[in-house]
Enzyme design. Structure first.
Site, PDB file in Angstrom:
ATOM      1  N   GLU A   4       0.823  -1.209   0.000  1.00 55.06           N
ATOM      2  CA  GLU A   4       0.000   0.000   0.000  1.00 55.06           C
ATOM      3  C   GLU A   4       0.858   1.260   0.000  1.00 55.06           C
ATOM      4  OE1 GLU A   4      -2.861  -0.141   3.143  1.00 55.06           O
ATOM      5  OE2 GLU A   4      -3.851  -1.853   2.228  1.00 55.06           O
ATOM      6  N   CYS A  46       3.257   8.564   0.969  1.00 60.04           N
ATOM      7  CA  CYS A  46       3.674   7.692   2.071  1.00 60.04           C
ATOM      8  C   CYS A  46       4.010   6.320   1.490  1.00 60.04           C
ATOM      9  CB  CYS A  46       2.563   7.604   3.109  1.00 60.04           C
ATOM     10  SG  CYS A  46       2.994   6.541   4.512  1.00 60.04           S
ATOM     11  N   CYS A  68       4.825  -6.293   8.559  1.00 55.74           N
ATOM     12  CA  CYS A  68       5.821  -5.735   9.477  1.00 55.74           C
ATOM     13  C   CYS A  68       6.079  -6.728  10.595  1.00 55.74           C
ATOM     14  CB  CYS A  68       5.320  -4.411  10.073  1.00 55.74           C
ATOM     15  SG  CYS A  68       6.600  -3.535  11.011  1.00 55.74           S
ATOM     16  N   CYS A  78       4.061  -3.485  17.107  1.00 55.76           N
ATOM     17  CA  CYS A  78       3.523  -2.432  17.967  1.00 55.76           C
ATOM     18  C   CYS A  78       2.043  -2.741  18.230  1.00 55.76           C
ATOM     19  CB  CYS A  78       3.674  -1.062  17.289  1.00 55.76           C
ATOM     20  SG  CYS A  78       5.387  -0.665  16.901  1.00 55.76           S
ATOM     21  N   CYS A  91      -0.907  -0.937  16.168  1.00 58.85           N
ATOM     22  CA  CYS A  91      -0.793  -0.776  14.717  1.00 58.85           C
ATOM     23  C   CYS A  91      -1.407  -1.953  13.981  1.00 58.85           C
ATOM     24  CB  CYS A  91       0.683  -0.634  14.330  1.00 58.85           C
ATOM     25  SG  CYS A  91       0.931  -0.438  12.554  1.00 58.85           S
ATOM     26  N   GLY A 120       5.621  -1.576   7.211  1.00 60.75           N
ATOM     27  CA  GLY A 120       6.960  -2.122   7.405  1.00 60.75           C
ATOM     28  C   GLY A 120       7.875  -1.216   8.188  1.00 60.75           C
ATOM     29  N   GLU A 121       9.027  -1.774   8.548  1.00 60.49           N
ATOM     30  CA  GLU A 121      10.047  -1.033   9.293  1.00 60.49           C
ATOM     31  C   GLU A 121      11.232  -0.827   8.347  1.00 60.49           C
ATOM     32  OE1 GLU A 121      10.688   0.674  12.135  1.00 60.49           O
ATOM     33  OE2 GLU A 121      12.629   0.831  11.149  1.00 60.49           O
ATOM     34  N   SER A 140      10.695   7.085   9.031  1.00 56.40           N
ATOM     35  CA  SER A 140      10.288   6.865  10.419  1.00 56.40           C
ATOM     36  C   SER A 140      10.681   5.463  10.853  1.00 56.40           C
ATOM     37  CB  SER A 140       8.768   7.046  10.527  1.00 56.40           C
ATOM     38  OG  SER A 140       8.343   6.779  11.841  1.00 56.40           O
ATOM     39  N   SER A 164       9.622   6.799  16.275  1.00 50.30           N
ATOM     40  CA  SER A 164       8.331   6.543  16.919  1.00 50.30           C
ATOM     41  C   SER A 164       8.580   6.197  18.374  1.00 50.30           C
ATOM     42  CB  SER A 164       7.617   5.386  16.218  1.00 50.30           C
ATOM     43  OG  SER A 164       7.385   5.717  14.869  1.00 50.30           O
ATOM     44  N   LEU A 165       8.290   7.130  19.243  1.00 49.61           N
ATOM     45  CA  LEU A 165       8.611   6.957  20.660  1.00 49.61           C
ATOM     46  C   LEU A 165       7.403   6.410  21.422  1.00 49.61           C
ATOM     47  CD1 LEU A 165      10.986   7.412  22.590  1.00 49.61           C
ATOM     48  CD2 LEU A 165      10.048   9.681  23.071  1.00 49.61           C
ATOM     49  N   ASN A 184      -5.375   6.188  15.385  1.00 49.73           N
ATOM     50  CA  ASN A 184      -6.358   5.854  14.357  1.00 49.73           C
ATOM     51  C   ASN A 184      -6.858   4.450  14.660  1.00 49.73           C
ATOM     52  OD1 ASN A 184      -6.094   8.263  12.664  1.00 49.73           O
ATOM     53  ND2 ASN A 184      -4.027   7.492  12.292  1.00 49.73           N
ATOM     54  N   CYS A 211      -2.187   6.696   9.494  1.00 48.57           N
ATOM     55  CA  CYS A 211      -1.084   6.037  10.203  1.00 48.57           C
ATOM     56  C   CYS A 211      -1.579   4.803  10.932  1.00 48.57           C
ATOM     57  CB  CYS A 211      -0.485   6.959  11.265  1.00 48.57           C
ATOM     58  SG  CYS A 211       0.232   8.434  10.636  1.00 48.57           S
TER      59      CYS A 211
HETATM   60  N1  SAH Z   1       7.809   1.177  11.273  1.00 54.73           N
HETATM   61  C1  SAH Z   1       8.004   2.587  11.184  1.00 54.73           C
HETATM   62  C2  SAH Z   1       7.248   3.155  10.037  1.00 54.73           C
HETATM   63  C3  SAH Z   1       5.738   3.113  10.182  1.00 54.73           C
HETATM   64  S1  SAH Z   1       5.322   4.734  10.503  1.00 54.73           S
HETATM   65  C4  SAH Z   1       7.670   3.243  12.503  1.00 54.73           C
HETATM   66  O1  SAH Z   1       7.152   2.545  13.375  1.00 54.73           O
HETATM   67  O2  SAH Z   1       7.973   4.395  12.712  1.00 54.73           O
HETATM   68  C5  SAH Z   1       3.831   4.744  11.105  1.00 54.73           C
HETATM   69  C6  SAH Z   1       3.665   5.773  12.204  1.00 54.73           C
HETATM   70  O3  SAH Z   1       2.320   5.612  12.595  1.00 54.73           O
HETATM   71  C7  SAH Z   1       4.526   5.467  13.422  1.00 54.73           C
HETATM   72  O4  SAH Z   1       4.888   6.647  14.069  1.00 54.73           O
HETATM   73  C8  SAH Z   1       3.576   4.674  14.284  1.00 54.73           C
HETATM   74  O5  SAH Z   1       3.891   4.760  15.645  1.00 54.73           O
HETATM   75  C9  SAH Z   1       2.261   5.321  13.967  1.00 54.73           C
HETATM   76  N2  SAH Z   1       1.105   4.450  14.189  1.00 54.73           N
HETATM   77  C10 SAH Z   1       1.066   3.113  14.192  1.00 54.73           C
HETATM   78  N3  SAH Z   1      -0.180   2.678  14.435  1.00 54.73           N
HETATM   79  C11 SAH Z   1      -0.940   3.766  14.590  1.00 54.73           C
HETATM   80  C12 SAH Z   1      -2.328   3.972  14.846  1.00 54.73           C
HETATM   81  N4  SAH Z   1      -3.174   2.962  14.982  1.00 54.73           N
HETATM   82  N5  SAH Z   1      -2.774   5.241  14.928  1.00 54.73           N
HETATM   83  C13 SAH Z   1      -1.924   6.277  14.760  1.00 54.73           C
HETATM   84  N6  SAH Z   1      -0.624   6.142  14.510  1.00 54.73           N
HETATM   85  C14 SAH Z   1      -0.133   4.910  14.428  1.00 54.73           C
END
Ligand code: SAH
Length: 366
Positions: free
Chosen positions: A96, A125, A132, A136, A139, A183-184, A213, A236-237, A312, A355
């Site tokens: 995607e 994007c 992935c 997390c 996600c 993905g990462e 990211s 992504s903290l 989201n 996201c």
């Molecule tokens: N793997 C990388 C790239 C994905 S970026 C990373 O983790 O950074 C996607 C961004 O969306 C990240 O900052 C992640 O923390 C955030 N994200 C993941 N799930 C989400 C959700 N359900 N709602 C909002 N943001 C989300």
């Protein structure tokens, strides 16, 4: 007729293209012509390469050269102008990619105020893997697991497919790339870095308009800092202490907040560059004023900005979105501590393009 092994051209750099041209008995400059046609010209078929003699264009098929452009299988259009693309790969997998025309005065991004193109600035994007592996807990992509890495050609091919579909012609100075799709990226490091290089040198998108990211793959953050061509970095903290972060992002057990922050502090920023921290706000979990103060404390003194993302939602995700007032309160605490903080506007939530929502949702057609 003997069958040739196929060579996919998309994803090869200038050196590699020059070599295969020479191996095919062509002059070396044929490599440069291929490079220009594939990346600047964004051709999908050999016949479109008008700079090359017809004889060689015809012979490309016999040599087993295929361009490897990604095909659009589905296109989902959001009310806010965002488009989510489902793109097909050679082995039948899909990935995607999201097109986000920026609000442009006619705030819906619907072209009401954007001149001929209908937008003034747009962001693509880009995904780096099919699925992935990072897991997390908030996600949707995590639910897929990782199926495979994308090749460099498949990473940059997403950008080409979307630019072509949106009929964007060079110069591309109003296009931004974020490597924040499925993905990462830093777990597919070599292919990712190669794709970036070709996007800069071939497609013509400046590295200053790109952001990658990461969930926090610490050794690769150090590697990225040493790359001559690299995007800006976002981390992504989502939690500022180990107890909470390990629960939300299990990779924190391997690379904890201390290690991550050390890598972040040592990341060699260019002039006027800032590091970004992303913080996904989860109702009742990490969104209190104490959490905001803890985050402010953690990043104090760094050249950073914080992007706040209200969760989201999606099926299979246990967390909830905070109220807008909670988000604003969190932002204000950061700002009051002198930390620039922005609330990321969700794009394309209605089509699962926002996201954390990318999950090859073929079923949510509009
Ligand atoms: N793997 C990388 C790239 C994905 S970026 C990373 O983790 O950074 C996607 C961004 O969306 C990240 O900052 C992640 O923390 C955030 N994200 C993941 N799930 C989400 C959700 N359900 N709602 C909002 N943001 C989300």
């Amino acid at each position: 007729m003997k069958t040739q092994p196929q060579t996919t051209l998309l994803g090869l750099d200038l050196e590699e293209l020059t070599r295969i041209a020479e191996e095919a008995g062509e002059p070396a400059y044929r490599g440069r012509q291929l490079f220009e046609a594939l990346y600047r010209g964004r051709v999908a078929f050999a016949e479109q390469i008008s700079t090359m003699p017809k004889s060689f264009r015809g012979r490309m098929g016999e040599l087993g050269f295929v361009i490897g452009a990604l095909g659009t299988e589905r296109r989902f259009l959001s009310r806010d102008g965002t488009v989510r693309y489902l793109l097909g790969l050679a082995d039948g997998e899909t990935v995607e990619t999201v097109w986000m025309p920026e609000g442009d005065g006619g705030e819906e991004g619907d072209g009401s105020d954007g001149g001929e193109r209908g937008w003034r600035r747009a962001t693509i994007c880009v995904s780096s893997q099919v699925g992935c592996a990072v897991n997390c807990q908030f996600c949707l992509t995590a639910l897929l697991g990782v199926r495979r890495n994308l090749t460099a050609g498949e990473i940059l091919g997403q950008v080409i497919a979307v630019l072509n579909d949106q009929k964007v012609s060079p110069p591309l100075e109003r296009v931004n790339l974020v490597f924040m799709g499925m993905g990462e990226p830093l777990l597919n490091y070599e292919n990712f870095v190669k794709a970036v290089r070709i996007l800069v040198e071939g497609v013509g998108i400046p590295e200053s308009r790109m952001t990658v990211s990461t969930a926090g793959i610490v050794p690769r953050i150090y590697d990225l800092g040493g790359e001559p061509i690299r995007p800006k970095l976002a981390i992504s903290l989502t939690a500022a202490n180990d107890e909470l972060r390990s629960r939300l992002m299990p990779l924190n057990r391997k690379w904890d907040v201390g290690k991550l922050m050390l890598a972040a502090r040592e990341f060699p920023l260019r002039s006027r560059e800032k590091l970004t921290f992303e913080y996904v706000l989860l109702r009742g979990t990490n969104d209190s004023p104490e959490h905001a103060r803890e985050l402010a404390e953690l990043v104090r003194g760094m050249r950073v900005k914080v992007n706040l993302i209200a969760l989201n939602p999606g099926p299979g995700v246990e967390f909830e979105t905070p109220d807008p007032s909670t988000v604003v309160r969190f932002q204000q605490i950061l700002m009051a501590s002198g930390i620039p903080a922005f609330v990321r506007r969700p794009r394309g939530r209605d089509i699962y393009a926002a996201c954390g929502q990318l999950k090859r949702m073929v079923e949510t057609a509009t």
